[in-house]
Design a protein around this motif. Structure first.
Motif, PDB file in Angstrom:
ATOM      1  N   ALA A  77      76.587 140.005 108.582  1.00  0.00           N
ATOM      2  CA  ALA A  77      76.293 138.821 107.773  1.00  0.00           C
ATOM      3  C   ALA A  77      76.143 139.289 106.330  1.00  0.00           C
ATOM      4  CB  ALA A  77      75.013 138.145 108.248  1.00  0.00           C
ATOM      5  N   TYR A  78      76.836 138.607 105.430  1.00  0.00           N
ATOM      6  CA  TYR A  78      76.836 138.970 104.018  1.00  0.00           C
ATOM      7  C   TYR A  78      75.827 138.086 103.295  1.00  0.00           C
ATOM      8  CZ  TYR A  78      81.004 141.047 105.896  1.00  0.00           C
ATOM      9  OH  TYR A  78      81.878 141.762 106.697  1.00  0.00           O
ATOM     10  N   LEU A  79      74.648 138.651 103.047  1.00  0.00           N
ATOM     11  CA  LEU A  79      73.509 137.875 102.568  1.00  0.00           C
ATOM     12  C   LEU A  79      73.728 137.251 101.204  1.00  0.00           C
ATOM     13  CD1 LEU A  79      70.599 140.199 103.735  1.00  0.00           C
ATOM     14  CD2 LEU A  79      71.637 138.254 104.935  1.00  0.00           C
ATOM     15  N   ASP A  80      74.595 137.832 100.391  1.00  0.00           N
ATOM     16  CA  ASP A  80      74.832 137.276  99.060  1.00  0.00           C
ATOM     17  C   ASP A  80      75.650 135.987  99.094  1.00  0.00           C
ATOM     18  OD1 ASP A  80      77.048 138.768  99.902  1.00  0.00           O
ATOM     19  OD2 ASP A  80      77.586 139.394  97.869  1.00  0.00           O
ATOM     20  N   ARG A  81      76.259 135.683 100.243  1.00  0.00           N
ATOM     21  CA  ARG A  81      77.057 134.442 100.318  1.00  0.00           C
ATOM     22  C   ARG A  81      76.835 133.640 101.598  1.00  0.00           C
ATOM     23  NH1 ARG A  81      81.340 138.673 100.200  1.00  0.00           N
ATOM     24  NH2 ARG A  81      82.105 138.901 102.315  1.00  0.00           N
ATOM     25  N   ALA A  82      75.995 134.124 102.487  1.00  0.00           N
ATOM     26  CA  ALA A  82      75.751 133.404 103.745  1.00  0.00           C
ATOM     27  C   ALA A  82      74.610 132.413 103.569  1.00  0.00           C
ATOM     28  CB  ALA A  82      75.389 134.400 104.848  1.00  0.00           C
ATOM     29  N   PRO A  83      74.829 131.159 103.961  1.00  0.00           N
ATOM     30  CA  PRO A  83      73.714 130.212 103.929  1.00  0.00           C
ATOM     31  C   PRO A  83      72.668 130.606 104.978  1.00  0.00           C
ATOM     32  CG  PRO A  83      75.683 129.172 104.849  1.00  0.00           C
ATOM     33  CD  PRO A  83      76.065 130.552 104.433  1.00  0.00           C
ATOM     34  N   ALA A  84      71.431 130.333 104.659  1.00  0.00           N
ATOM     35  CA  ALA A  84      70.334 130.682 105.575  1.00  0.00           C
ATOM     36  C   ALA A  84      70.556 130.096 106.961  1.00  0.00           C
ATOM     37  CB  ALA A  84      69.002 130.220 105.003  1.00  0.00           C
ATOM     38  N   VAL A  85      71.071 128.891 107.033  1.00  0.00           N
ATOM     39  CA  VAL A  85      71.287 128.248 108.337  1.00  0.00           C
ATOM     40  C   VAL A  85      72.253 129.061 109.194  1.00  0.00           C
ATOM     41  CG1 VAL A  85      73.121 126.689 107.534  1.00  0.00           C
ATOM     42  CG2 VAL A  85      71.713 126.038 109.479  1.00  0.00           C
ATOM     43  N   ALA A  86      73.243 129.674 108.584  1.00  0.00           N
ATOM     44  CA  ALA A  86      74.214 130.483 109.326  1.00  0.00           C
ATOM     45  C   ALA A  86      73.567 131.760 109.849  1.00  0.00           C
ATOM     46  CB  ALA A  86      75.408 130.827 108.435  1.00  0.00           C
TER      47      ALA A  86
END
Length: 100
Positions: A77-86
């Motif tokens: 998971a790429y935290l700089d572009r992943a929405p929290a819900v994902a």
């Protein structure tokens, strides 16, 4: 999201415990990996293979599977572009799979 956000969410799930190191913390349920910090922008989440494809299709910018993980029940998971819900959805899948 940040690695701290990931940790707070993982620890909110029943029976999840933090392990690993300060540099690379990880969260486990029943000594089975749920999520591990790879670096400040990336976490590795253990998910069922069938659900992994759904995550990749639903959130193509948020998740990826590098070649070294193709045969494993893992997704990055790429935290700089992943929405929290994902990210939360993927952690929930990992928790469900690992707590059995």
């Amino acid at each position: 999201m940040t690695p701290d956000d990931v940790g707070r969410y993982a620890e909110s799930l029943p029976e999840v415990k933090r392990k690993g190191t300060d540099a690379r913390p990880a969260w486990y349920v029943h000594d089975r990996l749920v999520v591990r910090v790879h670096d400040q922008d990336t976490v590795v989440i253990r998910v069922p293979l069938g659900e992994r494809e759904r995550l990749l299709e639903t959130y193509p910018d948020a998740f990826g599977v590098p070649p070294r993980m193709e045969a494993h029940h893992k997704v990055e998971a790429y935290l700089d572009r992943a929405p929290a819900v994902a990210v939360h959805a993927a952690i929930d899948l990992a928790w469900e799979m690992q707590r059995r």
